[in-house]
Each structure stands twice: as structure tokens, then as C-alpha cells.
Design a protein around this motif. Structure first.
Motif, PDB file in Angstrom:
ATOM      1  N   CYS A  45       0.868  -1.170   0.000  1.00  0.00           N
ATOM      2  CA  CYS A  45       0.000   0.000   0.000  1.00  0.00           C
ATOM      3  C   CYS A  45       0.905   1.220   0.000  1.00  0.00           C
ATOM      4  CB  CYS A  45      -0.897   0.008   1.227  1.00  0.00           C
ATOM      5  SG  CYS A  45      -2.143  -1.296   1.201  1.00  0.00           S
ATOM      6  N   ASP A  46       0.913   1.950  -1.096  1.00  0.00           N
ATOM      7  CA  ASP A  46       1.870   3.038  -1.256  1.00  0.00           C
ATOM      8  C   ASP A  46       1.206   4.154  -2.042  1.00  0.00           C
ATOM      9  OD1 ASP A  46       4.001   4.679  -1.629  1.00  0.00           O
ATOM     10  OD2 ASP A  46       5.351   3.126  -2.377  1.00  0.00           O
ATOM     11  N   SER A  47       1.169   5.350  -1.450  1.00  0.00           N
ATOM     12  CA  SER A  47       0.548   6.476  -2.146  1.00  0.00           C
ATOM     13  C   SER A  47       1.393   6.980  -3.290  1.00  0.00           C
ATOM     14  CB  SER A  47       0.303   7.621  -1.147  1.00  0.00           C
ATOM     15  OG  SER A  47       1.539   8.013  -0.559  1.00  0.00           O
ATOM     16  N   ASN A  48       2.687   6.635  -3.290  1.00  0.00           N
ATOM     17  CA  ASN A  48       3.589   7.024  -4.382  1.00  0.00           C
ATOM     18  C   ASN A  48       4.413   5.824  -4.824  1.00  0.00           C
ATOM     19  OD1 ASN A  48       3.192  10.032  -4.518  1.00  0.00           O
ATOM     20  ND2 ASN A  48       3.776   9.804  -2.356  1.00  0.00           N
ATOM     21  N   PRO A  49       3.769   4.824  -5.428  1.00  0.00           N
ATOM     22  CA  PRO A  49       4.490   3.617  -5.815  1.00  0.00           C
ATOM     23  C   PRO A  49       5.511   3.911  -6.889  1.00  0.00           C
ATOM     24  CG  PRO A  49       2.297   3.619  -6.770  1.00  0.00           C
ATOM     25  CD  PRO A  49       2.352   4.786  -5.818  1.00  0.00           C
ATOM     26  N   SER A  50       6.645   3.205  -6.830  1.00  0.00           N
ATOM     27  CA  SER A  50       7.689   3.385  -7.837  1.00  0.00           C
ATOM     28  C   SER A  50       7.431   2.478  -9.014  1.00  0.00           C
ATOM     29  CB  SER A  50       9.065   3.069  -7.233  1.00  0.00           C
ATOM     30  OG  SER A  50       9.117   1.729  -6.832  1.00  0.00           O
ATOM     31  N   SER A  51       7.991   2.838 -10.162  1.00  0.00           N
ATOM     32  CA  SER A  51       7.812   2.059 -11.376  1.00  0.00           C
ATOM     33  C   SER A  51       8.976   1.101 -11.535  1.00  0.00           C
ATOM     34  CB  SER A  51       7.735   2.989 -12.589  1.00  0.00           C
ATOM     35  OG  SER A  51       8.885   3.802 -12.651  1.00  0.00           O
ATOM     36  N   ASP A  52       9.052   0.092 -10.653  1.00  0.00           N
ATOM     37  CA  ASP A  52      10.175  -0.840 -10.689  1.00  0.00           C
ATOM     38  C   ASP A  52       9.789  -2.183 -11.292  1.00  0.00           C
ATOM     39  OD1 ASP A  52       8.545  -1.784  -8.752  1.00  0.00           O
ATOM     40  OD2 ASP A  52      10.101  -2.064  -7.236  1.00  0.00           O
ATOM     41  N   SER A 110      30.614 -12.568 -21.272  1.00  0.00           N
ATOM     42  CA  SER A 110      31.106 -12.054 -19.990  1.00  0.00           C
ATOM     43  C   SER A 110      30.624 -10.627 -19.742  1.00  0.00           C
ATOM     44  CB  SER A 110      32.631 -12.142 -19.914  1.00  0.00           C
ATOM     45  OG  SER A 110      33.043 -13.494 -19.811  1.00  0.00           O
ATOM     46  N   VAL A 111      29.334 -10.419 -20.011  1.00  0.00           N
ATOM     47  CA  VAL A 111      28.699  -9.105 -19.863  1.00  0.00           C
ATOM     48  C   VAL A 111      27.417  -9.265 -19.042  1.00  0.00           C
ATOM     49  CG1 VAL A 111      27.539  -7.215 -21.078  1.00  0.00           C
ATOM     50  CG2 VAL A 111      29.626  -8.222 -22.028  1.00  0.00           C
ATOM     51  N   PHE A 112      27.229  -8.336 -18.087  1.00  0.00           N
ATOM     52  CA  PHE A 112      25.982  -8.272 -17.326  1.00  0.00           C
ATOM     53  C   PHE A 112      25.086  -7.221 -17.964  1.00  0.00           C
ATOM     54  CE2 PHE A 112      23.568  -5.916 -14.072  1.00  0.00           C
ATOM     55  CZ  PHE A 112      22.732  -6.932 -13.626  1.00  0.00           C
ATOM     56  N   GLN A 113      23.805  -7.551 -18.163  1.00  0.00           N
ATOM     57  CA  GLN A 113      22.836  -6.584 -18.693  1.00  0.00           C
ATOM     58  C   GLN A 113      21.750  -6.375 -17.657  1.00  0.00           C
ATOM     59  OE1 GLN A 113      21.111  -7.480 -22.530  1.00  0.00           O
ATOM     60  NE2 GLN A 113      20.568  -5.349 -22.848  1.00  0.00           N
ATOM     61  N   ALA A 114      21.583  -5.133 -17.225  1.00  0.00           N
ATOM     62  CA  ALA A 114      20.654  -4.818 -16.136  1.00  0.00           C
ATOM     63  C   ALA A 114      19.211  -5.019 -16.578  1.00  0.00           C
ATOM     64  CB  ALA A 114      20.859  -3.385 -15.665  1.00  0.00           C
ATOM     65  N   PRO A 115      18.412  -5.730 -15.794  1.00  0.00           N
ATOM     66  CA  PRO A 115      17.004  -5.935 -16.147  1.00  0.00           C
ATOM     67  C   PRO A 115      16.108  -4.765 -15.768  1.00  0.00           C
ATOM     68  CG  PRO A 115      17.491  -7.071 -14.112  1.00  0.00           C
ATOM     69  CD  PRO A 115      18.799  -6.487 -14.589  1.00  0.00           C
ATOM     70  N   ARG A 116      16.628  -3.868 -14.906  1.00  0.00           N
ATOM     71  CA  ARG A 116      15.816  -2.736 -14.460  1.00  0.00           C
ATOM     72  C   ARG A 116      16.717  -1.611 -13.968  1.00  0.00           C
ATOM     73  NH1 ARG A 116      12.168  -5.159 -10.222  1.00  0.00           N
ATOM     74  NH2 ARG A 116      12.262  -6.846 -11.733  1.00  0.00           N
ATOM     75  N   ARG A 117      16.130  -0.436 -13.864  1.00  0.00           N
ATOM     76  CA  ARG A 117      16.856   0.713 -13.343  1.00  0.00           C
ATOM     77  C   ARG A 117      17.034   0.556 -11.838  1.00  0.00           C
ATOM     78  NH1 ARG A 117      15.351   6.235 -11.674  1.00  0.00           N
ATOM     79  NH2 ARG A 117      16.969   7.690 -12.361  1.00  0.00           N
ATOM     80  N   GLY A 118      18.222   0.888 -11.337  1.00  0.00           N
ATOM     81  CA  GLY A 118      18.429   0.762  -9.906  1.00  0.00           C
ATOM     82  C   GLY A 118      19.851   1.041  -9.499  1.00  0.00           C
ATOM     83  N   ILE A 119      20.105   0.878  -8.217  1.00  0.00           N
ATOM     84  CA  ILE A 119      21.453   0.987  -7.670  1.00  0.00           C
ATOM     85  C   ILE A 119      22.035  -0.427  -7.583  1.00  0.00           C
ATOM     86  CG2 ILE A 119      22.857   1.706  -5.713  1.00  0.00           C
ATOM     87  CD1 ILE A 119      21.563   4.008  -7.243  1.00  0.00           C
ATOM     88  N   TYR A 120      23.190  -0.609  -8.208  1.00  0.00           N
ATOM     89  CA  TYR A 120      23.845  -1.916  -8.250  1.00  0.00           C
ATOM     90  C   TYR A 120      25.224  -1.818  -7.613  1.00  0.00           C
ATOM     91  CZ  TYR A 120      20.396  -3.553 -11.712  1.00  0.00           C
ATOM     92  OH  TYR A 120      19.254  -3.921 -12.365  1.00  0.00           O
ATOM     93  N   PHE A 196      25.321  -7.187  -7.899  1.00  0.00           N
ATOM     94  CA  PHE A 196      23.950  -7.466  -7.478  1.00  0.00           C
ATOM     95  C   PHE A 196      23.154  -6.168  -7.402  1.00  0.00           C
ATOM     96  CE2 PHE A 196      26.460  -6.882  -3.629  1.00  0.00           C
ATOM     97  CZ  PHE A 196      25.668  -6.052  -2.851  1.00  0.00           C
ATOM     98  N   LEU A 197      21.840  -6.298  -7.499  1.00  0.00           N
ATOM     99  CA  LEU A 197      20.933  -5.164  -7.369  1.00  0.00           C
ATOM    100  C   LEU A 197      20.747  -4.850  -5.888  1.00  0.00           C
ATOM    101  CD1 LEU A 197      18.789  -3.161  -8.525  1.00  0.00           C
ATOM    102  CD2 LEU A 197      17.146  -5.043  -8.343  1.00  0.00           C
ATOM    103  N   VAL A 198      21.123  -3.611  -5.494  1.00  0.00           N
ATOM    104  CA  VAL A 198      20.944  -3.186  -4.110  1.00  0.00           C
ATOM    105  C   VAL A 198      19.478  -2.825  -3.876  1.00  0.00           C
ATOM    106  CG1 VAL A 198      21.653  -1.543  -2.332  1.00  0.00           C
ATOM    107  CG2 VAL A 198      23.323  -2.363  -4.021  1.00  0.00           C
ATOM    108  N   PHE A 199      18.925  -1.957  -4.734  1.00  0.00           N
ATOM    109  CA  PHE A 199      17.497  -1.659  -4.716  1.00  0.00           C
ATOM    110  C   PHE A 199      17.100  -1.019  -6.036  1.00  0.00           C
ATOM    111  CE2 PHE A 199      19.684   1.816  -2.475  1.00  0.00           C
ATOM    112  CZ  PHE A 199      19.302   2.919  -3.234  1.00  0.00           C
ATOM    113  N   PRO A 200      15.866  -1.251  -6.487  1.00  0.00           N
ATOM    114  CA  PRO A 200      15.393  -0.647  -7.740  1.00  0.00           C
ATOM    115  C   PRO A 200      15.002   0.808  -7.537  1.00  0.00           C
ATOM    116  CG  PRO A 200      13.674  -1.986  -6.770  1.00  0.00           C
ATOM    117  CD  PRO A 200      14.882  -2.174  -5.899  1.00  0.00           C
TER     118      PRO A 200
END
Length: 201
Positions: A45-52, A110-120, A196-200
Motif C-alpha cells: 500500500c503506497d501512495s507514491n508507488p515506484s515504477s520498478d 562475460s557481460v551483465f545486462q541490467a534488467p531494471r533501473r536501480g542501484i547496483y 547485485f541489485l541493491v534496490f530498484p
């Protein structure tokens, strides 16, 4: 019982989603804490949900996949130098994957491709073996170097260029290691590359 701050329609819809998923749930203490912490759905329940990547209703409920974790760790298990190291990109190649949650690390490239925007978080440890040349290793985000590490001691048989960083990464950004200076003649066994993804966002 539902969270006291969650509006009526939000609570009703959250319960419907929970019952539909057949999941265990816990009670949030405010309107931004998760209601569900287990299973394959996460209702917030979030009044300002993120688009993750979650599905968000007009009532401010985000339903996010619990499989959104992203992590990888690759290692060099042999000292054999592949012919690809002579290419113009000078990508540093790995031959074993220890962890690849989400399957976003391409071992062959030998390449990582990010699945989403975030802090890695990324770290690397590139070992040069019986090599008196100084090496410089760059962590590349797309085609741009972000950080570097050096190894140049001529009196040791093995030495590592190591570094780590937190990065804001956009969806589909590519992250890899590049040998900017020197050679890896003799191999780079026991080298590692992890992230690793720290948070989206």
C-alpha cells in the motif's frame, strides 16, 4: 485485520489479491510497508508507488514479483587464454558462473545486462600470473570506463587488480571488464567478477 492507515478500498483489494495468490501475509504498520512478505507476490500500500516493474493500481497498490532479485558472480577457472582476448574490445572473459540469479549475466560474452533501473553493486578481482607487466582493468558501463584498478608489482608471481563501486544503472545497461593496459599472458585463473541489485529505482 488490515493495516490501520491503509484506505478501505486498498485493504479490500489487497485481501483479494492475497487470497487469489494463496499466500501467507503479515500486517504493515503504515501505508508504505509491505503486506505480504512471503510467496510469489508482494502487495504494497503506497501512495507514491515506484515504477520498478510492479503492477500498480489507481488505489496505490503495487504488486511486485518476489523473483525480482538480481545477482551474479563469475570466476576464471583456467589459465587458458581464449583467442577472443586478441579482439579490439579487450573484454576480460570468465568461464564459470557461481551465481546467476535472474540469468542476466551472459557467460559467453562475460557481460551483465541490467534488467531494471536501480542501484547496483559491482566488484572485481583480476589476477595476473607470472606476468611482469603492469595491467589496468576498467569496469565498463556500456562503452564508458567507470572505475579502474592496477597491478604492477614485478617481484611476485601472482597479483590482483581489485576494485568495487555502487552505480546507478539504467535498464538494459551493459557492465563488463576491459583490459585497458598490459596483457594477461599466462592467464588469469581465480579472477572474479560479481554484482547485485541493491534496490530498484
Amino acid at each position: 485485520m488490515v493495516p490501520s492507515r491503509c484506505p478501505g478500498p486498498c485493504a479490500v483489494l489487497a485481501l483479494v489479491l492475497l487470497l487469489g495468490c494463496g499466500l501467507a501475509f503479515c500486517l504493515g504498520q503504515n501505508d508504505t510497508e509491505p503486506i505480504v512478505l512471503e510467496g510469489k507476490c508482494l502487495v504494497v500500500c503506497d501512495s507514491n508507488p515506484s515504477s520498478d516493474g510492479g503492477v500498480t493500481s489507481s488505489l496505490g497498490i503495487s504488486v511486485r514479483s518476489a523473483g525480482a532479485k538480481v545477482a551474479f558472480s563469475a570466476v576464471r577457472g583456467t589459465n587458458h587464454e581464449p583467442s577472443e582476448m586478441s579482439n579490439t574490445s579487450m573484454t576480460i572473459y570468465f568461464d564459470q558462473v557461481l551465481v546467476n540469479i535472474g540469468n542476466h549475466f551472459d557467460l559467453k560474452a562475460s557481460v551483465f545486462q541490467a534488467p531494471r533501473r536501480g542501484i547496483y553493486s559491482f566488484s572485481f578481482h583480476v589476477v595476473k600470473v607470472y606476468n611482469r607487466q603492469t595491467i589496468q582493468v576498467n569496469l565498463m558501463q556500456n562503452d564508458y570506463p567507470v572505475i579502474s584498478a592496477f597491478a604492477g608489482d614485478q617481484d611476485v608471481t601472482r597479483e590482483a587488480a581489485s576494485n568495487g563501486v555502487l552505480l546507478m544503472v539504467e535498464r538494459e545497461d551493459r557492465v563488463s571488464l576491459k583490459l585497458e593496459r598490459g596483457t594477461l599472458m599466462g592467464g588469469w585463473k581465480y579472477s572474479t567478477f560479481s554484482g547485485f541489485l541493491v534496490f530498484p529505482l
